[in-house]
Write a protein that holds these residues in place. Structure first.
Motif, PDB file in Angstrom:
ATOM      1  N   HIS A   1       0.843  -1.196   0.000  1.00 49.88           N
ATOM      2  CA  HIS A   1       0.000   0.000   0.000  1.00 49.88           C
ATOM      3  C   HIS A   1       0.880   1.248   0.000  1.00 49.88           C
ATOM      4  O   HIS A   1       1.958   1.244   0.579  1.00 49.88           O
ATOM      5  CB  HIS A   1      -0.872   0.042   1.261  1.00 49.88           C
ATOM      6  CG  HIS A   1      -1.872  -1.066   1.341  1.00 49.88           C
ATOM      7  ND1 HIS A   1      -2.631  -1.296   2.459  1.00 49.88           N
ATOM      8  CD2 HIS A   1      -2.254  -2.000   0.430  1.00 49.88           C
ATOM      9  CE1 HIS A   1      -3.424  -2.328   2.243  1.00 49.88           C
ATOM     10  NE2 HIS A   1      -3.217  -2.779   1.032  1.00 49.88           N
ATOM     11  N   VAL A   2       0.389   2.295  -0.628  1.00 47.90           N
ATOM     12  CA  VAL A   2       1.047   3.604  -0.540  1.00 47.90           C
ATOM     13  C   VAL A   2       0.151   4.503   0.310  1.00 47.90           C
ATOM     14  O   VAL A   2      -0.970   4.824  -0.081  1.00 47.90           O
ATOM     15  CB  VAL A   2       1.268   4.220  -1.928  1.00 47.90           C
ATOM     16  CG1 VAL A   2       1.909   5.592  -1.790  1.00 47.90           C
ATOM     17  CG2 VAL A   2       2.139   3.313  -2.783  1.00 47.90           C
TER      18      VAL A   2
ATOM     19  N   VAL B   1       4.082   6.801   2.125  1.00 46.51           N
ATOM     20  CA  VAL B   1       4.744   5.694   2.803  1.00 46.51           C
ATOM     21  C   VAL B   1       4.321   4.400   2.124  1.00 46.51           C
ATOM     22  O   VAL B   1       3.133   4.048   2.122  1.00 46.51           O
ATOM     23  CB  VAL B   1       4.371   5.648   4.297  1.00 46.51           C
ATOM     24  CG1 VAL B   1       5.077   4.483   4.986  1.00 46.51           C
ATOM     25  CG2 VAL B   1       4.718   6.968   4.985  1.00 46.51           C
ATOM     26  N   TYR B   2       5.283   3.708   1.538  1.00 42.77           N
ATOM     27  CA  TYR B   2       5.023   2.383   0.973  1.00 42.77           C
ATOM     28  C   TYR B   2       5.208   1.344   2.062  1.00 42.77           C
ATOM     29  O   TYR B   2       6.270   1.284   2.693  1.00 42.77           O
ATOM     30  CB  TYR B   2       5.996   2.105  -0.173  1.00 42.77           C
ATOM     31  CG  TYR B   2       5.986   0.664  -0.656  1.00 42.77           C
ATOM     32  CD1 TYR B   2       5.029   0.204  -1.554  1.00 42.77           C
ATOM     33  CD2 TYR B   2       6.948  -0.247  -0.204  1.00 42.77           C
ATOM     34  CE1 TYR B   2       5.017  -1.113  -1.992  1.00 42.77           C
ATOM     35  CE2 TYR B   2       6.939  -1.569  -0.638  1.00 42.77           C
ATOM     36  CZ  TYR B   2       5.975  -1.992  -1.532  1.00 42.77           C
ATOM     37  OH  TYR B   2       5.958  -3.297  -1.954  1.00 42.77           O
ATOM     38  N   THR B   3       4.158   0.555   2.315  1.00 49.00           N
ATOM     39  CA  THR B   3       4.306  -0.607   3.196  1.00 49.00           C
ATOM     40  C   THR B   3       4.193  -1.852   2.331  1.00 49.00           C
ATOM     41  O   THR B   3       3.344  -1.926   1.436  1.00 49.00           O
ATOM     42  CB  THR B   3       3.238  -0.619   4.306  1.00 49.00           C
ATOM     43  OG1 THR B   3       1.933  -0.541   3.730  1.00 49.00           O
ATOM     44  CG2 THR B   3       3.432   0.547   5.263  1.00 49.00           C
ATOM     45  N   PRO B   4       5.059  -2.835   2.577  1.00 47.51           N
ATOM     46  CA  PRO B   4       5.117  -3.998   1.673  1.00 47.51           C
ATOM     47  C   PRO B   4       3.889  -4.896   1.811  1.00 47.51           C
ATOM     48  O   PRO B   4       3.155  -4.798   2.798  1.00 47.51           O
ATOM     49  CB  PRO B   4       6.395  -4.716   2.127  1.00 47.51           C
ATOM     50  CG  PRO B   4       6.615  -4.288   3.534  1.00 47.51           C
ATOM     51  CD  PRO B   4       6.060  -2.899   3.643  1.00 47.51           C
ATOM     52  N   PRO B   5       3.644  -5.782   0.825  1.00 48.03           N
ATOM     53  CA  PRO B   5       2.505  -6.700   0.894  1.00 48.03           C
ATOM     54  C   PRO B   5       2.523  -7.457   2.219  1.00 48.03           C
ATOM     55  O   PRO B   5       3.578  -7.892   2.673  1.00 48.03           O
ATOM     56  CB  PRO B   5       2.755  -7.671  -0.272  1.00 48.03           C
ATOM     57  CG  PRO B   5       3.657  -6.954  -1.193  1.00 48.03           C
ATOM     58  CD  PRO B   5       4.477  -6.022  -0.370  1.00 48.03           C
TER      59      PRO B   5
ATOM     60  N   HIS C   1      -4.581   5.449   2.156  1.00 47.27           N
ATOM     61  CA  HIS C   1      -3.787   4.371   1.569  1.00 47.27           C
ATOM     62  C   HIS C   1      -4.209   4.174   0.118  1.00 47.27           C
ATOM     63  O   HIS C   1      -5.395   3.990  -0.150  1.00 47.27           O
ATOM     64  CB  HIS C   1      -4.039   3.025   2.247  1.00 47.27           C
ATOM     65  CG  HIS C   1      -3.945   3.009   3.734  1.00 47.27           C
ATOM     66  ND1 HIS C   1      -3.189   2.087   4.406  1.00 47.27           N
ATOM     67  CD2 HIS C   1      -4.513   3.776   4.697  1.00 47.27           C
ATOM     68  CE1 HIS C   1      -3.310   2.291   5.721  1.00 47.27           C
ATOM     69  NE2 HIS C   1      -4.104   3.310   5.918  1.00 47.27           N
ATOM     70  N   GLU C   2      -3.263   4.177  -0.780  1.00 44.20           N
ATOM     71  CA  GLU C   2      -3.547   3.747  -2.144  1.00 44.20           C
ATOM     72  C   GLU C   2      -3.326   2.242  -2.205  1.00 44.20           C
ATOM     73  O   GLU C   2      -2.228   1.771  -1.913  1.00 44.20           O
ATOM     74  CB  GLU C   2      -2.621   4.456  -3.128  1.00 44.20           C
ATOM     75  CG  GLU C   2      -2.857   4.027  -4.565  1.00 44.20           C
ATOM     76  CD  GLU C   2      -1.873   4.677  -5.534  1.00 44.20           C
ATOM     77  OE1 GLU C   2      -1.217   5.655  -5.158  1.00 44.20           O
ATOM     78  OE2 GLU C   2      -1.766   4.184  -6.663  1.00 44.20           O
ATOM     79  N   ILE C   3      -4.370   1.490  -2.540  1.00 42.86           N
ATOM     80  CA  ILE C   3      -4.220   0.031  -2.584  1.00 42.86           C
ATOM     81  C   ILE C   3      -4.554  -0.491  -3.974  1.00 42.86           C
ATOM     82  O   ILE C   3      -5.268   0.153  -4.749  1.00 42.86           O
ATOM     83  CB  ILE C   3      -5.131  -0.671  -1.545  1.00 42.86           C
ATOM     84  CG1 ILE C   3      -6.618  -0.499  -1.904  1.00 42.86           C
ATOM     85  CG2 ILE C   3      -4.853  -0.157  -0.133  1.00 42.86           C
ATOM     86  CD1 ILE C   3      -7.529  -1.432  -1.145  1.00 42.86           C
ATOM     87  N   LEU C   4      -3.992  -1.634  -4.300  1.00 45.13           N
ATOM     88  CA  LEU C   4      -4.327  -2.351  -5.531  1.00 45.13           C
ATOM     89  C   LEU C   4      -4.894  -3.690  -5.099  1.00 45.13           C
ATOM     90  O   LEU C   4      -4.193  -4.482  -4.462  1.00 45.13           O
ATOM     91  CB  LEU C   4      -3.064  -2.550  -6.379  1.00 45.13           C
ATOM     92  CG  LEU C   4      -2.461  -1.267  -6.943  1.00 45.13           C
ATOM     93  CD1 LEU C   4      -1.034  -1.497  -7.424  1.00 45.13           C
ATOM     94  CD2 LEU C   4      -3.316  -0.743  -8.089  1.00 45.13           C
ATOM     95  N   PHE C   5      -6.160  -3.926  -5.397  1.00 44.08           N
ATOM     96  CA  PHE C   5      -6.759  -5.186  -4.952  1.00 44.08           C
ATOM     97  C   PHE C   5      -7.044  -6.080  -6.161  1.00 44.08           C
ATOM     98  O   PHE C   5      -7.407  -5.598  -7.242  1.00 44.08           O
ATOM     99  CB  PHE C   5      -8.031  -4.946  -4.124  1.00 44.08           C
ATOM    100  CG  PHE C   5      -9.175  -4.300  -4.855  1.00 44.08           C
ATOM    101  CD1 PHE C   5      -9.238  -2.922  -5.009  1.00 44.08           C
ATOM    102  CD2 PHE C   5     -10.207  -5.069  -5.376  1.00 44.08           C
ATOM    103  CE1 PHE C   5     -10.302  -2.329  -5.681  1.00 44.08           C
ATOM    104  CE2 PHE C   5     -11.280  -4.479  -6.047  1.00 44.08           C
ATOM    105  CZ  PHE C   5     -11.325  -3.105  -6.199  1.00 44.08           C
ATOM    106  N   PRO C   6      -6.867  -7.396  -5.982  1.00 45.68           N
ATOM    107  CA  PRO C   6      -7.067  -8.303  -7.114  1.00 45.68           C
ATOM    108  C   PRO C   6      -8.545  -8.417  -7.463  1.00 45.68           C
ATOM    109  O   PRO C   6      -9.393  -8.506  -6.579  1.00 45.68           O
ATOM    110  CB  PRO C   6      -6.517  -9.640  -6.606  1.00 45.68           C
ATOM    111  CG  PRO C   6      -6.512  -9.547  -5.124  1.00 45.68           C
ATOM    112  CD  PRO C   6      -6.445  -8.090  -4.756  1.00 45.68           C
ATOM    113  N   SER C   7      -8.858  -8.378  -8.745  1.00 48.40           N
ATOM    114  CA  SER C   7     -10.243  -8.483  -9.212  1.00 48.40           C
ATOM    115  C   SER C   7     -10.306  -9.519 -10.319  1.00 48.40           C
ATOM    116  O   SER C   7      -9.928  -9.249 -11.463  1.00 48.40           O
ATOM    117  CB  SER C   7     -10.724  -7.124  -9.721  1.00 48.40           C
ATOM    118  OG  SER C   7     -11.917  -7.277 -10.461  1.00 48.40           O
TER     119      SER C   7
END
Lengths: 364, 364
Positions: free
Chosen positions: A140-141, A159-163, B142-148
């Motif tokens: 996440h950023v 802030v980038y936090t890892p998966p 938080h900018e997130i990328l979620f699987p779809s």
């Protein structure tokens, strides 16, 4: 004789125009950083940029990229079209010039660079896979606002936090503080720098240890784009060391010590990294300068627990200086690594590749 | 007689130009959403927008705002300047027209609306304090990328976590799913909507319970801006209910049940909220439609555990319809609240105020 000369001239003009027409390869594709649904700007396999804009009443329209202006040509509907010369691989800022007005290209997404939000273009490279959006777990950023007494504002950082960070609630992580360049800002690394995708991919491949990346605005004296000659590192050093790092250590699950803290930056951000690490050798254990200067062994003699000095630049910059400096550091007993980005200049592709290289060496 | 008529006409023209000159109050200030360091565009106390651009070779330059184009005037240096009529308070999208080319104003920050990244302007309002950046604890976006799987992509969302979320690692939070409008995207609420600052301020004042807000892209069939007539809610409903909510519940510390889940949206996002909550009455307990339609009691009879229906719009929209619908719902035994934003139309200031109102009613 005159007639012969004219014939030769006509032939030369005709053949030149023919050659010119031949040299543009018609395999243009929309740039991957276009606005949604936009067909232009486009890029071909030579790295030429072609754009279009409707401007029926304009006298002239130019594509302004890499310090060169290319004339567009109008058709009968008022649509202007034209191409640049081939560009280096990677990311470039550009703009349009419409009858003397410098404006963003409405077809492109907008990026902060050159002291303003403006257009950007992506020229495909054979290693663009390192920052591609893939089907891997994504970090996440976080956009954060941290209190800064020294500047009397809430300052922004990403802030980038890892998966897996949000699930692994008992785990703590090392941190890289990563700075942008002159006339860029805290969005530059997560946006055109693709820092988050570079990390997601490296972590998925098992090539980098999961760590946090913090990116904030490094031109602390607000917008005084007056050159670096009178640059004073103190205001930013105060924000970074006395305000941001304590906030990060307080609000994120960090390993809050020197061995687990790195600093790197591109161009002016490298300049800042150099000054801050020299002023305060106790804070970071890994130093990275991307197109941002070098260290000498004699400057680092009192740097205890220094684990890595990473120096890089593009092959079109001064690779000899970077390689020689790393050699000198290694001779001085330091773990120094140099990296030269092939075929690129003082631009973001050099720095994406630099992050990709350095990240694999951190906290190991 | 003719001479008298001419005199009257001259007088009228003279007095009109005099009145016109009088009506522009010269207290223009730079818009708070300008690019860093830019003096223009500016706004005065009447809500007029004044902008400037250098375009020495242009035939004409216009400021295009609120569906009206205002001519700018060129000085001898090639700098064009001009003003709009007074605008409603709050946020408006706009653009420049340079010799027929529609382009962003290089002075403004860029916002996604009207199907493109373009310029925006902020007209001061007497309640702008609700979304001001203050010295209060700030949440993170938080900018997130979620699987779809259903769309075969990694999709982007922004997630607001309230102040203290990262430290209070044993606490769980309710969640509001908050949708943008037609031709906007997932950046619209955290950017021009100021959702994070509205929440930071409400929480600091003790007026809202801390909760998470999730904002994602609701035009699931990618960019087919063909109108809503043939709108099919299924693709987005699948993304939201089957992919995004499980991802959020898995990666954030949520209270993962109906009582602690709300959905709201503006305009098309309200339309989506309405359809999804009617299709699946078991998922959300709080419904919000901001300029996005109404419910009738008969539609909600089988909605168990429904805690709140919030309906709103601007006073320049159809406030009677919204108020009547809330009355009808209350008569039907539902907890329904209507809110009318004074002096605003179908624009973001209406929706910021709506979020500010609804947030105070959620999860209590």
């Amino acid at each position: 004789m005159k007639r012969i000369l004219i014939s030769i001239a006509v032939f030369l003009i005709w053949s030149a125009s023919f050659c010119f027409a031949q040299t543009i390869i018609e395999d243009f594709q929309p740039s991957p950083v276009n606005q949604p649904g936009r067909e232009f700007p486009q890029v071909n396999s030579e790295g030429r940029v072609r754009t279009q804009i409707m401007a029926p009443d304009a006298k002239y329209v130019q594509l302004d990229i890499g310090g060169v202006k290319y004339d567009l040509v109008k058709d009968e509907s008022g649509l202007w079209t034209g191409e640049s010369a081939p560009q280096d691989v990677g990311f470039h800022y550009y703009q349009l010039n419409i009858d003397g007005a410098s404006v963003p290209d409405p077809g492109s997404l907008l990026f902060f660079g050159a002291c303003r939000w403006g257009s950007g273009i992506e020229i495909p490279s054979n290693d663009q896979d390192i920052f591609a959006l893939k089907e891997v777990p994504h970090g996440h950023v976080h956009e954060i606002l941290f209190p800064s007494k020294s500047t009397n504002t809430s300052r922004r950082a990403f802030v980038y936090t890892p998966p897996g960070y949000d699930k692994a609630t008992s785990e703590r992580y090392p941190v890289l503080y990563l700075q942008h360049g002159y006339c860029e800002n805290e969005t530059s690394w997560p946006s055109q720098g693709r820092a988050n995708l570079i990390m997601d991919n490296l972590i998925a491949e098992g090539k980098a240890k999961p760590f946090i990346i913090v990116m904030t605005y490094g031109m602390t004296n607000e917008i005084k784009f007056g050159g670096l000659r009178n640059f004073d590192i103190k205001p930013f050093q105060t924000v970074l060391l006395d305000e941001l790092i304590p906030y990060i250590d307080d609000n994120f699950r960090t390993l809050a010590n020197q061995e687990n803290r790195a600093m790197a930056g591109l161009s002016m951000g490298g300049f800042e990294t150099r000054l801050i690490t020299l002023n305060r050798p106790d804070v970071f254990a890994y130093y990275g300068l991307f197109s941002g200067g070098v260290y000498k062994s004699e400057e680092l003699v009192d740097h205890k627990n220094l684990k890595l000095v990473f120096l890089s630049c593009g092959s079109k910059e001064r690779p000899d200086g970077v390689n020689a400096a790393a050699n000198e550091l290694r001779n001085g007993g330091f773990n120094a690594v140099s990296y030269v980005s092939e075929g690129t200049a003082h631009e973001f592709h050099t720095w994406r590749r630099s992050l990709h290289q350095m990240a694999q060496l951190l906290f190991k």
